[in-house]
Design an enzyme around this catalytic site. Structure first.
Site: not given
Lengths: 291, 395
Positions: B109, B197
């Site tokens: 991530y 993101e």
């Protein structure tokens, strides 16, 4: 006594557009020492009875100003804030709403790099007022009265509501600070609480927060360790949905953080009397002081 | 402001962040053709809506042939896609991204958000890719590695290397990771993002780092200087009333209850919602008409509230500072005379020119109930709305 501003504060108005001029007149009428206005190209003229200057530095040199209030449009505020600091001002109150976050990131980074000691209030705030002495900002002056309660809030009109409730009951205010609804602000709840704790004229504090971020939680921790004066709290947005920006750029519950319930719990753990009903902020304070 | 995944990936690609080859299509046939054009044994058909949770909602499908691509596309577009972020009615899918597959070794991530405390953007990297980062933050906060980004120099290579090393990437991939993360940070700063993101950021079996998904939110206050970003706005993904409010300079957010609110100031508007709840009902909306509202804005705000069929009563709560009570009263009277009023309306005015404002409301002859405090106002509107709805269901 009071915090940050009083009858000796010498104020410059940065930005003499429609809003700047309207509120400059209101501040003058309230009795604030407005010693100059800054508008490039207007230097040497007099605007609504106040001498105008081309730059903050020239205005400071000529007037001995120590504070400014910024009504400049959002795109110009990064410049105005850094100009105020370069001219050596102690306090810069930024009323303007809609400043890009990255401009404030830059402003704070440059001020840090300069080792600046200038305090910023705001942006996106109603300003600061010491009743009867000095009003810097856009709040309706007449609702305030001098007294012992310090008020700090992220909201404008909700602050007026709290002040109104106090004044209606004959309780005055030492200083009221609207710290602003943006995610990045110069003076936080914690900073204001520290000032009120150290101010002998402030006997009790009303702290108004809202959803988004964790400034209220940080303030709660500070209160439990350092604040020895009664504190009443209110947190707006108990019914606000996740992921929606509620008017203020900083008022958003994201990823489960920034919720009103968490803030209320943190404040209550710190011994703050949190009013659930916004109509009862002053009443909660009266009850707390009555004990 | 939000954009679609395919738009975010185009921005990333232009900035030098590796993404997979893909095609944007709007039909089942288009998806089939895209599969053929990509010429790989597998592809992924991905619904393009702004809400998250598309995978779990059935909006992302792996396909192995033209026929499967067409079927998957048709299935996704056949009905609104419901995810935990869309609400119960879901969101209609008009656009699909058909993308190559890849052989995944690891899922990481990477995200950038604003850290209010340090007043800087913060880059977060985690070994736990492909799952909700909030969940990771809650259960394993130690698995989120952070570096703040100084706007004067951007993300430094030493910071990127530290994250790459600690997230467990081999030294052979540190340069690639540094380039990837630096490019992501440049996009965040240059395009005025409020959130970026990459989840997951995948490491492929052949040692590539790829942005497999991409989410970007932009700072609304900076859109005036980001015309390329404004051009990416998809109004179909936004609530029509909220868009209409924005156009008039009003903050409006639709909610589930039946009491419409018109308030000045965001904090007071939230507090008004809260007090309605406290008196046993629910707000139909958040509405901040602004500090310097004009008569026309007040009238527009009033029309927005009346346009919502859920609304069975209206509460106006104004603390006049900059906004004079007379301006507010003129706006209400004008709007009510234009649209008519069949719902209970309670008005609480306080502040600048309050007496003249109240007089305007009284002189209008309209059936407006006045209130002295917020509590009084909330109590009155909740009661009146309950009576009005009960009356209607009985008749």
């Amino acid at each position: 006594m009071s915090v940050l501003v009083n009858k000796h504060t010498r104020v410059l108005v940065q930005g003499l557009g429609k809003a700047g001029r309207f509120h400059m007149a209101q501040m003058v009428q309230y009795g604030t020492q407005v010693v100059g206005g800054v508008a490039p190209g207007k230097g040497g003229t007099v605007v609504d009875g106040v001498p105008a200057f081309d730059s903050v530095a020239e205005a400071v040199k000529a007037t001995g100003a120590d504070a400014s209030v910024v009504y400049v449009p959002a795109a110009g505020c990064l410049d105005s804030i850094l100009e105020a600091d370069a001219a050596g001002l102690r306090l810069c109150v930024v009323i303007t709403e809609g400043i890009p976050t990255s401009d404030m990131v830059k402003a704070f980074a440059v001020l840090r790099a300069r080792g600046s000691t200038m305090r910023i209030i705001g942006p996106n705030c109603p300003g600061i007022i010491t009743p009867g002495e000095c009003k810097i900002g856009i709040m309706p002056g007449y609702i305030h009265r001098p007294g012992p309660v310090g008020v700090v809030s992220r909201s404008g009109t909700l602050t007026y509501e709290a002040v109104w409730q106090l004044s209606e009951r004959g309780i005055g205010q030492s200083t009221c600070i609207g710290i602003g609804g943006d995610p990045l602000i110069g003076t936080t709840h914690l900073d204001a609480l520290r000032l009120f704790q150290d101010d002998p004229a402030t006997e009790a504090i009303i702290m108004i927060g809202e959803i988004g971020g964790s400034a209220e939680e940080e303030a709660a921790e500070y209160i439990s360790k350092n604040v020895r004066k009664p504190v009443v709290g209110f947190i707006a947005g108990q019914t606000a949905p996740q992921g929606k920006r509620m008017g203020h750029a900083g008022a958003i519950i994201s990823g489960g953080s920034g919720k009103a319930a968490d803030k209320i719990a943190a404040l209550e753990r710190a011994g703050v009397a949190v009013a659930r009903n916004p109509s009862e902020m002053a009443a909660t304070l009266v009850k707390l002081l009555g004990k | 402001m939000k954009i679609h995944e395919y738009q975010a990936k185009a921005i990333l690609k232009a900035a030098g962040v590796p993404v997979l080859e893909g095609r944007v299509v709007h039909s089942a046939q288009g998806a089939g053709a895209a599969f053929a054009e990509l010429g790989q044994p597998i592809a992924v058909v991905k619904a393009q809506i702004h809400a998250g949770g598309r995978g779990k909602g059935g909006g992302v499908k792996l396909v192995r042939s033209v026929a499967e691509a067409e079927q998957a596309a048709a299935a996704i577009m056949a009905k609104p896609l419901i995810t935990y972020q869309t609400g119960p009615n879901g969101q209609r899918v008009k656009t699909l991204l058909v993308e190559q597959g890849c052989a995944i070794e690891r899922e990481l991530y990477a995200g950038i958000a604003l850290d209010r405390a340090s007043r800087l953007p913060v880059l977060m990297v985690s070994s736990e890719g492909g799952v909700e980062i909030e969940e990771v933050a809650h259960k394993h906060p130690e698995k989120i590695l952070k570096e703040t980004i100084d706007p004067l120099v951007g993300l430094l290579p030493s910071q990127a290397r530290r994250l790459a090393k600690e997230v467990g990437l081999p030294a052979t991939l540190w340069d690639k990771a540094t380039q990837f993360l630096q490019a992501l940070c440049r996009v965040y700063i240059q395009k005025d993002l409020s959130l970026a993101e990459i989840n997951p950021l995948v490491v492929t079996k052949d040692g590539q780092l790829i942005a497999l998904d991409a989410k970007m939110n932009f700072d609304s206050n900076a859109l005036y200087r980001q015309p390329d970003v404004v051009a990416l706005r998809d109004l179909d993904e936004e609530d029509a009333s909220e868009v209409a409010g924005q156009a008039a300079g009003i903050s409006y957010i639709s909610l589930d209850g039946n009491i419409g609110c018109l308030v000045n100031g965001a904090g007071l508007a939230m507090a008004t919602m809260d007090i309605i709840k406290l008196y046993g009902a629910s707000p139909a909306n958040f509405l901040d008409v602004g500090g310097g509202a004009t008569k026309d804005q007040v009238a527009t705000a009033f029309r927005l509230i009346l346009a919502d069929p859920k609304v069975k009563g209206i509460l106006i709560n104004i603390f006049g500072g900059i906004l004079r009570c007379t301006t507010l009263a003129d706006g209400i009277v004008a709007a009510v005379k234009e649209t008519g009023l069949s719902l209970p309306l309670v008005v609480r005015l306080e502040g600048t020119e309050v007496e003249q404002g109240r007089q305007i409301l009284r002189d209008s002859g309209l059936p407006i109930t006045t209130a002295s405090t917020m509590a009084d106002a909330a109590e009155k509107i909740v009661k009146a709305t309950a009576q009005a709805t009960a009356g209607r269901s009985n008749s």
